[in-house]
Structure formats: structure tokens, C-alpha cells
Design a protein around this motif. Sequence first.
Motif, PDB file in Angstrom:
ATOM      1  N   UNK B  35       1.807  -3.318   6.843  1.00  0.00           N
ATOM      2  CA  UNK B  35       2.817  -2.482   6.170  1.00  0.00           C
ATOM      3  C   UNK B  35       2.128  -1.322   5.456  1.00  0.00           C
ATOM      4  N   UNK B  36       1.076  -1.639   4.727  1.00  0.00           N
ATOM      5  CA  UNK B  36       0.422  -0.596   3.948  1.00  0.00           C
ATOM      6  C   UNK B  36      -0.262   0.429   4.844  1.00  0.00           C
ATOM      7  N   UNK B  37      -0.970  -0.057   5.853  1.00  0.00           N
ATOM      8  CA  UNK B  37      -1.687   0.874   6.730  1.00  0.00           C
ATOM      9  C   UNK B  37      -0.697   1.798   7.443  1.00  0.00           C
ATOM     10  N   UNK B 284       7.045   1.104   8.889  1.00  0.00           N
ATOM     11  CA  UNK B 284       7.106   0.035   7.895  1.00  0.00           C
ATOM     12  C   UNK B 284       7.924  -1.145   8.403  1.00  0.00           C
ATOM     13  N   UNK B 285       9.013  -0.835   9.100  1.00  0.00           N
ATOM     14  CA  UNK B 285       9.885  -1.903   9.592  1.00  0.00           C
ATOM     15  C   UNK B 285       9.166  -2.743  10.635  1.00  0.00           C
ATOM     16  N   UNK B 286       8.411  -2.062  11.501  1.00  0.00           N
ATOM     17  CA  UNK B 286       7.657  -2.808  12.517  1.00  0.00           C
ATOM     18  C   UNK B 286       6.656  -3.736  11.837  1.00  0.00           C
ATOM     19  N   UNK B 287       5.936  -3.186  10.860  1.00  0.00           N
ATOM     20  CA  UNK B 287       4.952  -3.996  10.144  1.00  0.00           C
ATOM     21  C   UNK B 287       5.658  -5.098   9.360  1.00  0.00           C
ATOM     22  N   UNK B 288       6.869  -4.790   8.876  1.00  0.00           N
ATOM     23  CA  UNK B 288       7.633  -5.775   8.108  1.00  0.00           C
ATOM     24  C   UNK B 288       7.901  -7.036   8.903  1.00  0.00           C
ATOM     25  N   UNK B 345      -3.909  -8.413   1.054  1.00  0.00           N
ATOM     26  CA  UNK B 345      -3.354  -7.558   2.109  1.00  0.00           C
ATOM     27  C   UNK B 345      -3.419  -6.091   1.735  1.00  0.00           C
ATOM     28  N   UNK B 346      -3.214  -5.804   0.460  1.00  0.00           N
ATOM     29  CA  UNK B 346      -3.293  -4.419  -0.004  1.00  0.00           C
ATOM     30  C   UNK B 346      -4.697  -3.860   0.221  1.00  0.00           C
ATOM     31  N   UNK B 347      -5.681  -4.692  -0.134  1.00  0.00           N
ATOM     32  CA  UNK B 347      -7.068  -4.262   0.077  1.00  0.00           C
ATOM     33  C   UNK B 347      -7.332  -4.021   1.561  1.00  0.00           C
ATOM     34  N   UNK B 369      -2.155   8.202   3.619  1.00  0.00           N
ATOM     35  CA  UNK B 369      -2.083   8.321   2.166  1.00  0.00           C
ATOM     36  C   UNK B 369      -1.536   7.013   1.610  1.00  0.00           C
ATOM     37  N   UNK B 370      -2.387   6.260   0.910  1.00  0.00           N
ATOM     38  CA  UNK B 370      -1.960   4.979   0.345  1.00  0.00           C
ATOM     39  C   UNK B 370      -1.246   5.263  -0.980  1.00  0.00           C
ATOM     40  N   UNK B 371       0.066   5.335  -0.904  1.00  0.00           N
ATOM     41  CA  UNK B 371       0.850   5.705  -2.080  1.00  0.00           C
ATOM     42  C   UNK B 371       1.059   4.498  -2.986  1.00  0.00           C
ATOM     43  N   UNK B 372       1.022   4.700  -4.303  1.00  0.00           N
ATOM     44  CA  UNK B 372       1.199   3.573  -5.235  1.00  0.00           C
ATOM     45  C   UNK B 372       2.541   2.862  -5.051  1.00  0.00           C
ATOM     46  N   UNK B 373       3.592   3.636  -4.751  1.00  0.00           N
ATOM     47  CA  UNK B 373       4.887   2.970  -4.605  1.00  0.00           C
ATOM     48  C   UNK B 373       4.913   2.089  -3.358  1.00  0.00           C
ATOM     49  N   UNK B 374       4.172   2.501  -2.322  1.00  0.00           N
ATOM     50  CA  UNK B 374       4.106   1.665  -1.116  1.00  0.00           C
ATOM     51  C   UNK B 374       3.378   0.358  -1.434  1.00  0.00           C
TER      52      UNK B 374
END
Lengths: 232, 409
Positions: B35-37, B284-288, B345-347, B369-374
Amino acid sequence: MEAVVQLFGIERVYRMGSVAVHALRGVDLAIYPGEMVAIMGPSGSGKSTLMHIMGLLDRPTAGRYLLEGQEVHRLGDSALARLRNRKIGFVFQAYNLLPRATALENVELPLMYAGVVRGRRQRAMDALERVGLGHRLRHRSNQLSGGEQQRVAIARALVNNPSLILADEPTGNLDTKTSQEIMALFRQLQREGMTVVLVTHEPDIARWAERVVVMRDGRIIEERRDGHDPVG
Amino acid sequence: MTLWDSVLTALRALTVNRLRSALTLLGIIIGVGAVIALMSIGRGARQTVTEQIQGIGSNLLFVTPGQATVGRVAGAASLASLTTEDAANLANLPSVSAAVPRVSFFGQVVNGPLNARAQIVGTLPQYLEVRNFQVAQGSFIEEEHTITGALVAVLGANIAAQLFPNDDPIGKTVSINRRPFRVIGVLAPRGGTGFNIEDDTVVVPLTTAVRRLQVRRSTSGGIAVDLIYVQARSSAVMEQARQEVTEALLERFQGNTDAFTIVSQQEVLQALTQVTNSFTLFLGAIAGISLLVGGIGIMNIMLVSVTERTREIGLRKAVGARRRDILLQFLLESSALGLVGGLVGTAVGYGLARVVERFSIGGQNLRAYVAPDVVLLAVGVSLAVGLFFGLYPARRAAGLDPIQALRYE
């Protein structure tokens, strides 16, 4: 003297599909402080059901149950859990210890559910000391012998200073010598003022109690006060 | 039971079966990492687009000739409705600081054996300022060049690099569509990344482009152009400028609103942002989905755990655990799996995003861009997944009958 346990006309009926099984058919029993009572009977006689009801793990279908004078047969689940925690200590045939936890941690468990934080460890150590396991505090329960495990279970049962210890075939998994040691421990606790109820089908074990209640088919058929101490 | 005791109990239970807990975590880690990537790639694309649109210049309106249609077919003659004269008139409007016309087409630029395909832009000297370009070498086209229709060219950074890999292009001759042009300057690269062709352009004087390279006639005199950049005096008067331009052009085309189109930089940005947002959401949905699968993994392992620990649950109830104590313990276990999985996972997602940036598509570097809200969203969702998928097993554990549970083999 007020009885610890007073049972009046306790009945317990299980429904197995359309068949009703009468496990208890009207039991009256009073157990007084400091007594050691053995409940005997063949399997299916209702002695385990009676113990579950006394231990507040089960509810009677009919009848009244007073625990230290308090009506308990109509209390809710949470209230029963609280009473089990404060007033009753269980000892099981299979010990039922948490295998990977140490003796201390096992004994602390009822205190944890009582919300005790301060002095918890000390009280657990004292209880283990009382059952003669002061030197085994940090051993994990699966590193202990059967007799030692049952001692831990007894320490767990008495750590919260209950009104009543209920032991269900406590020597069922132990050899004769260890069984005698465990029974001697129960006698010692009784002398110190604890009320103990044993469920057993072994006359040798029942003999340790001063009072024996014999059940058959869901009823008490005999009560004797002839128990004598085989050691002393 | 105090909350702290509950937390410790839950964590202990998880460390008992390390491998199993780790594998369950892996499911969540992969889900959150993906999701994050992927969302970071989407966000990176949005950032690139935003910078690109903003890099075009500031406070711009893009005025293009409208394609009047006959039936559904574009009328060819109507294509060339805007002219250099229109641009000159628009430049005089009160809220407008500059109006620069442009024609553009693709052409082949050749230097000896080397050649490149470029976007040929025919325009006026003001183009440099309005479009925010810098000259790296030499000079830009001047007024004089447009008057005379001089055969001079200013090369975009990429074109200069392709045609003159080793030597200075200033003063050299290149041929554009088989006509010789003298190189008078090289534009500084736009830099950054993106999908732009801004560095692949060659700028020539407008008159030259029209007379020597391409012939187009206007419907009403002047040189037909395909775009006029109108720059407002400030961002505050953008709307006003738009109003003035619209009125002026309506007058000129006798109220024919189809004759021209005005789009502001902001509108282009909004449209493209919408596209990249949909793109981000889609990724995001695919990763979700993998996060969902991870959640099912948690549920599976919790159900197994409840079954395995039936006797333990019975014992806990016998010594005084209430339903809610048991419920809380199992929920804490499952949500701890979710939370830890989310954090690790975030890392992992961050690392993946960094790796993705090493790749490029069509010469353009990908940007993530790894956004904080993401990150907050992903960790929050994984925690929620842990809670949600832990609920059923936990309820099952809490509802066990203590007598049955104690007898369970």
C-alpha cells in the motif's frame, strides 16, 4: 456458625436434544468453615456437576445456593467471575497450569484478575512457600514434576485467600506416595483454617476427610463423619 | 485485570509461537508495504505533474483556437482562428502583463550524421520570460529576428546534448526540415523528472517558423497561431484577466464562444491532479487486497490459537477472568499483530519506494513520495484489520463455557 456453602434442593437438568438428563435431583448440603469434606460416588453420580455448581462454573436448574450467606444462583456472569476469583480456589486433576509460565506467574494469575498490582509477587511467593515450593519459584511449570505442579496449582488456589478450595480428583494423575503428600498438604491447610471440598472416587483419598458425602444418581445417599487421619 | 497486565499477557502469548506470529505478521507487512509503496508512486506522480504545470510559468492562461465542428467533424479552416494580432491585442488588456503566441510542430533537426526529433516552437522573444526558461549559453531570439524571419534557432538542453555531444553548438549550423539554421543559444534544462518534452524543443522566431518551415494562413489576416500564453499581472487578478480576455475575444469573434478556449494553469493542474489521485487510489486499492488477505491470515491464526488454548481459557475463567477479560486479551493479540505489521510494513514500503525511484520509464525517473497521511492511513488500516479480524475469534474465546473448556483435550 454460618455455613460457607448452603445448598437447598439443587437440581440440574441438561437437555441433550430432546432428552433431559437429570444430573442432580435435589441436593441439600451445608459445608462449614474449616471442614474437609470428600464427595464420593461412581462416575455419572453427579459429583462433578455438584462441584461445578459449588464453584460457580455452572448454575442450578432449580434450588438455592448461598455462598457465605449470599444468594448466588441468580447472579450474572461477571459477578460470578468475581466471586470465583475472590472466594473459590480450584484444584484440578490435570493441574491446568500455563505450561510456559513460571510457578510464580501461574500463582499470580488469580491476583492479576483481581486487579492486584502492589505486593502481587510477594503474595504469590508466600503462597508457594506455604505449599513447600519456595525453592522452585522461577521454574516453568513444564519443568516441574507432577506433585510439584499440583502444589503450584494449590498455591494458585489459595493465593487469594478464598473461602473455599474445591479439588476435583486432585490426586488422579499422581502416584500413591505423591498422592499422600498432596493430601497431607490439604490437611495442613485445613488445620490452618481453610475449608476444603474434595471430589474423588478413591476411598483411600476420601479417608483423609473428616466427613464423606456419597452420591448416586444425582442424590446424596449417605453421609458419614467417620473419616480418620491415616497418618496421625 | 489492569490494561497493562492484559497487554503483557497478549504479547507473551504472541512470543510463545514466534514463527507463527512472524508468518502472520509477514502477511500484514506485505500488505502495508505494498500500500505504501504503490500509493507513494501515485503521490510522486502527482508531485511531478504539479511541479511541471507550475514550472510552465506563473499566472498563465492558455488560449487556444476552438475547433468549430460541422456535424461531428472538425472544420479544418476553423483551426486557425487565433493570430499574432490577437496576441498583441490581448497584451494590452489591463490585467494582462504579457501575451505570447506560439506555433508548434514536430520536426527533424540534423547536425551532420546526428539527428533528433524535436518539438519546433515558433514564438516571440517574450516567450523566454513567460515560460520561465533560462538561457544556458548564447542568447535567445530577439525582436530583430522575428521581423526579418531570420534562420536562427535556440536549442533545448536535450537536443543540444544529442546533436553536439562534444562541442559548443553556438554559431554552428543545424538543419531543421532541410533548412539551415544558425544556433544562437541553448536553453537551461528544466531539470527534475516527469513526462515533459520541454528539453526536447527547438525555439525559432515565429515568422521564420511560419514562412520557412510551415505554411498556415489565418481566416482574418495576421499569422495563425495554435496557442497564446496570456500572463496575468498577479495571481490575484487571474479571474479578472480571464474575464477581460474572454470579452475581447468574444468581441473579435462576434460572440462565437466556440472560436476559442481559455484554460488556466490552475484548471490544468486540477484536471491532472484528479487523474493522478485516481491513479493513486487505484494502486492503493490493489495493494489493499493483499492487506485484506493479511487480515484473513490474522483471523485464521487467532482461530487456531483459540482452539489450542481452550483449556487455558477455561482455567482463566475458573480463576476469575470475565468474558471481557478474555475478549480483550485476544483482541489485543490480534491488534498487536496488526499494529506491528503496520509499522514494519511502513519501513518496508518506505524501502520499496526508495528502490522504485532507481527505475525509470521512457527516460523519466519514477518518483515516489512517502506522504505522512498515507503512512498514517496504512498503519491505521492495519490496526483496524487486526481488530476486525480478531473480533470473531475473540468473541468465540470469550463465549466458551468454562466447564467444557477445562475438559477440552
